[in-house]
Design an enzyme around this catalytic site. Structure first.
Site, PDB file in Angstrom:
ATOM      1  N   GLU A 193      35.124  52.866  43.374  1.00 35.71           N
ATOM      2  CA  GLU A 193      34.779  52.610  41.974  1.00 35.71           C
ATOM      3  C   GLU A 193      33.334  53.565  41.918  1.00 35.71           C
ATOM      4  OE1 GLU A 193      34.462  48.356  40.938  1.00 35.71           O
ATOM      5  OE2 GLU A 193      34.126  48.195  43.256  1.00 35.71           O
ATOM      6  N   LYS A 220      47.964  42.882  38.764  1.00 36.10           N
ATOM      7  CA  LYS A 220      47.849  44.315  38.231  1.00 36.10           C
ATOM      8  C   LYS A 220      49.387  44.664  38.189  1.00 36.10           C
ATOM      9  CE  LYS A 220      43.126  45.576  39.783  1.00 36.10           C
ATOM     10  NZ  LYS A 220      42.562  45.873  38.383  1.00 36.10           N
ATOM     11  N   LYS A 242      37.383  33.745  42.645  1.00 38.42           N
ATOM     12  CA  LYS A 242      37.067  34.223  43.940  1.00 38.42           C
ATOM     13  C   LYS A 242      35.357  33.971  43.732  1.00 38.42           C
ATOM     14  CE  LYS A 242      35.877  38.260  44.407  1.00 38.42           C
ATOM     15  NZ  LYS A 242      35.259  39.728  44.636  1.00 38.42           N
ATOM     16  N   ASP A 284      33.956  41.181  49.386  1.00 39.66           N
ATOM     17  CA  ASP A 284      34.094  41.324  48.111  1.00 39.66           C
ATOM     18  C   ASP A 284      35.544  42.253  47.536  1.00 39.66           C
ATOM     19  OD1 ASP A 284      33.019  41.319  45.211  1.00 39.66           O
ATOM     20  OD2 ASP A 284      32.970  43.520  45.196  1.00 39.66           O
ATOM     21  N   ARG A 329      27.244  23.837  31.210  1.00 41.40           N
ATOM     22  CA  ARG A 329      25.846  22.898  31.138  1.00 41.40           C
ATOM     23  C   ARG A 329      25.356  23.521  29.991  1.00 41.40           C
ATOM     24  NH1 ARG A 329      23.158  23.236  36.834  1.00 41.40           N
ATOM     25  NH2 ARG A 329      22.803  25.504  35.893  1.00 41.40           N
ATOM     26  N   ASP A 364      43.635  35.958  42.715  1.00 41.54           N
ATOM     27  CA  ASP A 364      43.086  37.278  43.210  1.00 41.54           C
ATOM     28  C   ASP A 364      43.817  38.216  41.920  1.00 41.54           C
ATOM     29  OD1 ASP A 364      43.271  39.962  44.349  1.00 41.54           O
ATOM     30  OD2 ASP A 364      42.924  38.792  46.230  1.00 41.54           O
ATOM     31  N   HIS A 365      42.725  38.872  41.125  1.00 46.24           N
ATOM     32  CA  HIS A 365      43.307  39.436  39.881  1.00 46.24           C
ATOM     33  C   HIS A 365      43.966  40.609  40.427  1.00 46.24           C
ATOM     34  CE1 HIS A 365      39.523  41.900  40.304  1.00 46.24           C
ATOM     35  NE2 HIS A 365      40.128  42.609  39.578  1.00 46.24           N
ATOM     36  N   HIS A 400      41.499  41.621  47.746  1.00 45.58           N
ATOM     37  CA  HIS A 400      42.259  42.359  47.022  1.00 45.58           C
ATOM     38  C   HIS A 400      43.055  43.403  47.587  1.00 45.58           C
ATOM     39  CE1 HIS A 400      39.934  40.680  43.832  1.00 45.58           C
ATOM     40  NE2 HIS A 400      38.863  41.371  43.767  1.00 45.58           N
ATOM     41  N   LYS A 422      31.512  51.567  46.312  1.00 46.97           N
ATOM     42  CA  LYS A 422      30.975  51.525  45.114  1.00 46.97           C
ATOM     43  C   LYS A 422      30.184  52.644  45.083  1.00 46.97           C
ATOM     44  CE  LYS A 422      30.823  46.610  43.761  1.00 46.97           C
ATOM     45  NZ  LYS A 422      31.835  46.689  42.680  1.00 46.97           N
TER      46      LYS A 422
HETATM   47  C1  BG6 Z   1      35.719  41.993  41.756  1.00 45.91           C
HETATM   48  C2  BG6 Z   1      34.591  42.456  42.505  1.00 45.91           C
HETATM   49  O1  BG6 Z   1      36.589  41.003  42.373  1.00 45.91           O
HETATM   50  O2  BG6 Z   1      36.605  43.482  41.592  1.00 45.91           O
HETATM   51  C3  BG6 Z   1      33.985  43.559  41.784  1.00 45.91           C
HETATM   52  O3  BG6 Z   1      33.793  41.504  42.603  1.00 45.91           O
HETATM   53  C4  BG6 Z   1      34.742  44.736  41.631  1.00 45.91           C
HETATM   54  O4  BG6 Z   1      32.898  43.751  42.735  1.00 45.91           O
HETATM   55  C5  BG6 Z   1      36.169  44.334  41.032  1.00 45.91           C
HETATM   56  O5  BG6 Z   1      34.059  45.559  40.989  1.00 45.91           O
HETATM   57  C6  BG6 Z   1      37.099  45.500  40.956  1.00 45.91           C
HETATM   58  O6  BG6 Z   1      38.165  45.150  39.944  1.00 45.91           O
HETATM   59  P1  BG6 Z   1      38.852  46.300  39.015  1.00 45.91           P
HETATM   60  O7  BG6 Z   1      39.932  45.393  38.727  1.00 45.91           O
HETATM   61  O8  BG6 Z   1      37.856  46.695  38.459  1.00 45.91           O
HETATM   62  O9  BG6 Z   1      39.294  47.175  40.271  1.00 45.91           O
END
Ligand code: BG6
Length: 488
Positions: free
Chosen positions: A213, A179, A145, A232, A46, A174-175, A237, A337
Site C-alpha cells: 500500500e 475481490k 474484521k 491487520d 448511538r 474478509d473483504h 486477508h 504501508k
Molecule cells: C483493511 C485494513 O482490512 O484492508 C487496512 O484494515 C488496509 O489497513 C485494507 O488498508 C486494504 O484493503 P484494500 O482492499 O485496499 O487492499
C-alpha cells in the site's frame, strides 16, 4: 436469482465503513437491479439521527446518479445504544413497523460494523430480544474484521457468537475474498487443464505474495497501533489468499466444500515456533522521508500512535505447507504501508527447465516461467515465458501474455462489498471465513505475536516511507532470487 425480501440492519451505521463502503455498494446493487424486490436498510447507532438526517449523511457518499433519490427512500435509521439491552425493544418495534409498512417478510441480516468490543454484546441482546431465531424467516449475522486480536480472543468470540447464532447464520467478512481475481483463482486453477497439472511441488519452485500500500495509517493510528501489519493484513486477508492458491479441488462449488479445503491448507501450515521467528519473519516500521519533494511523517509521529511504538507497518514471512502437494515449496508473503505503490499480486514461480540448452543466464533472468495473478489494481493474469529473440543465434528473452480482467466485462467490476453483501442476502457463505479456519489462521501467527511481544531483541527495522521495506526482507528471499518489484 433474486434474494428474498429482507431488512439489513447495520450496527455502527454512522461510522466510516457504512458511508464509504456499504451504502455505495448497496446503491450499486440497486442500480444493477440485484436487490430483493422489497428491501430496507435500517441503520442502528448511538448518534441521534432521524431518517432524513441519515439519508442526508448518506447522500455525501453516493454518486449523484439517476435513481439515487429512490434508493435513499430505502434507508431508515433507529438510534439505539447497542450495549443497552432495553434499546433492543425499540429496535424490534421499528422492524415490525417497517414490515407492516412494506408488507414484507421478517428476514433479517444484522451487520456488525461497530468497534469489536460490541461483537459479543450485540448478538446476546439480539437473542434476548428474540431476534436471532425464527421458524419462518432467516436471521443472519455479518461480523466485520478484526475477528479477535489473537488466538484466545478469536476462540472466545466464536464461542460467544455460537451461544446466540448457529455457525450457518454467521458470516465473518474478509473483504479480500470479495475481490474478483481472488474468486477467479478458483476458475483459473480448476477449469483449465493447462495449469492445474503443474500446480504442485514437482513444477513450482516458490510462491510469492506481495500486498503493498502506498498509503499510511490515514487517521486510523489509534486502531492500527494495537494491530500492526501481521494482524491487520496477514492473519486474515493474505492467509485467505494462500488458502485459495494452495487448496485441493473442492468436491463441489459450495460453501462448505470450499471452506473444508481452505481449512486443510491452514491445518497444514508448518508452525513457526517462537524461537524461529527471527529466522522466518521480518518486521519493519516506516520512518520519515521525502516523497516527490514532500516531507512525509514517520509512523511514530502519526496521530494516535505511541512515540515509542514497536508496532510493525511491514511484515515479510517465509513458510511451508506440509502436505503432499506443497512439500518443500517455500511461500513468501510481504505486506506493508507507505511502500512505493499500491499493488496486490501473487507470483507463481515455476521451476526452470532441467537442462539449459540456451544461454543459461538469459533463460534464468527476467522472470521466465512466472504466472502472476494481479488482485489489484488492474485485475488480471500475466504469464511470463521465454521466447527466441528474432535474428541470428538462440538468444532467449522474456515475453508477456497479459490478460486484463476488465476486457471481459463491459460494465464495472463489482466491488468486494457488493459481491459479499449480495452473497449474504442470498445465503451463500462461500466467500466468508468459517470459524474453524479463522482460529487455525490465528494459531499460525500466535507464536509470532508472542515472540515479538516478549523478546525485545527481535529487531524492528526502520524503512524510509516510500521504499520497499527493510533490506532484511530481501535476505529472507535471496537464496531463491528477489522479490518481484511490480512498479520497476
Ligand atoms: C483493511 C485494513 O482490512 O484492508 C487496512 O484494515 C488496509 O489497513 C485494507 O488498508 C486494504 O484493503 P484494500 O482492499 O485496499 O487492499
Amino acid at each position: 436469482k433474486k434474494a428474498e425480501n429482507q431488512i439489513l440492519i447495520i450496527f455502527g451505521a454512522s461510522g466510516d465503513l457504512t458511508k464509504r463502503k456499504l451504502l455505495p455498494a448497496l446503491f450499486q446493487l440497486y442500480k444493477d437491479k440485484l436487490l430483493p424486490d422489497k428491501f430496507v436498510v435500517l441503520g442502528a447507532s448511538r448518534t441521534d439521527l432521524s431518517d432524513d438526517e441519515f439519508r442526508a449523511k448518506a447522500d455525501e457518499f453516493l454518486s449523484k446518479e439517476e435513481g439515487v433519490e429512490d434508493f435513499k427512500k430505502m434507508l431508515f435509521y433507529q438510534p439505539i445504544s447497542p450495549s443497552e439491552e432495553k434499546d433492543y425493544g425499540k429496535l424490534k418495534e421499528r422492524l415490525t413497523e417497517l414490515e407492516k409498512q412494506y408488507k414484507m417478510e421478517a428476514n433479517y441480516i444484522f451487520y456488525l460494523s461497530t468497534p469489536p468490543s460490541l461483537y459479543d454484546v450485540i448478538p446476546k441482546h439480539l437473542a434476548s430480544a428474540g431476534l436471532s431465531k425464527s421458524e419462518k424467516f432467516f436471521r443472519r449475522l455479518i461480523v466485520e474484521k478484526p475477528f479477535g486480536s489473537d488466538l484466545k480472543s478469536a476462540k472466545e468470540l466464536n464461542i460467544s457468537l455460537l451461544n446466540y447464532f448457529q455457525e450457518e447464520q454467521i458470516y465473518r467478512i474478509d473483504h479480500y475474498l470479495g475481490k474478483e481475481t481472488v474468486q477467479n483463482m478458483l476458475v483459473t486453477r480448476f477449469s483449465n487443464g493447462i495449469f492445474e497439472p503443474l500446480w504442485n511441488q514437482n513444477y513450482i519452485e516458490r510462491v510469492e505474495i506481495t500486498s503493498a500500500e502506498n498509503l499510511g495509517v490515514e487517521g486510523r493510528g489509534g486502531y492500527y497501533d494495537h494491530s500492526g501489519a501481521l494482524r491487520d493484513m496477514l492473519q486474515n486477508h493474505l492467509l485467505q489468499l494462500v488458502g485459495f492458491v494452495a487448496m485441493e479441488p473442492p468436491v463441489v462449488v459450495e460453501a462448505d466444500a470450499i471452506r473444508n479445503e481452505i481449512l486443510k491448507v491452514f491445518q497444514s501450515l508448518r508452525p513457526i515456533s517462537e524461537s524461529q521467528v527471527s529466522k522466518y519473519v521480518i518486521r519493519g516500521q516506516y520512518t520519515d522521508s521525502v516523497i516527490k519533494g514532500e516531507k512525509v511523517l514517520g509512523y511514530r509521529d502519526e496521530p494516535g500512535v505511541d512515540h515509542l511504538s514497536r508496532t510493525e507497518t511491514f511484515v515479510a514471512i517465509k513458510f511451508f505447507i506440509d502436505n503432499w502437494r506443497w512439500a518443500g515449496v517455500p511461500f513468501f508473503i510481504r505486506t506493508g504501508k507507505k511502500l512505493p505503490t499500491r499493488v496486490t499480486e501473487i507470483v507463481i514461480h515455476f521451476k526452470s527447465v532441467p537442462h539449459h540448452l540456451f544461454n543459461p543466464s538469459q533463460s534464468l533472468s527476467g522472470g521466465n516461467n512466472q504466472l502472476i495473478i494481479r488482485i489489484q489494481p488492474d485485475e488480471g493474469i500475466l504469464l511470463k515465458f521465454g521466447m527466441k529473440t528474432p535474428g541470428a543465434g538462440f538468444d532467449v528473452q522474456t515475453v508477456n501474455m497479459d490478460f486484463h480482467y476488465s476486457d471481459l466485462a463491459d460494465k464495472h467490476l463489482s466491488s468486494a462489498y457488493e459481491r459479499l453483501l449480495l452473497d449474504c442476502m442470498q445465503g451463500d457463505a462461500t466467500l466468508y471465513a468459517r470459524g474453524d479456519a479463522v482460529e487455525e489462521a490465528w494459531k499460525f501467527v500466535q507464536p509470532i505475536i508472542n515472540a515479538w511481544g516478549t523478546n525485545p531483541e527481535i529487531p524492528i527495522y526502520g524503512y524510509p516511507a516510500g521504499t520497499w521495506g527493510p533490506e532484511d526482507s530481501d535476505k529472507l528471499i535471496s537464496p531463491r532470487g528477489t522479490w518481484r518489484y511490480p512498479c520497476k
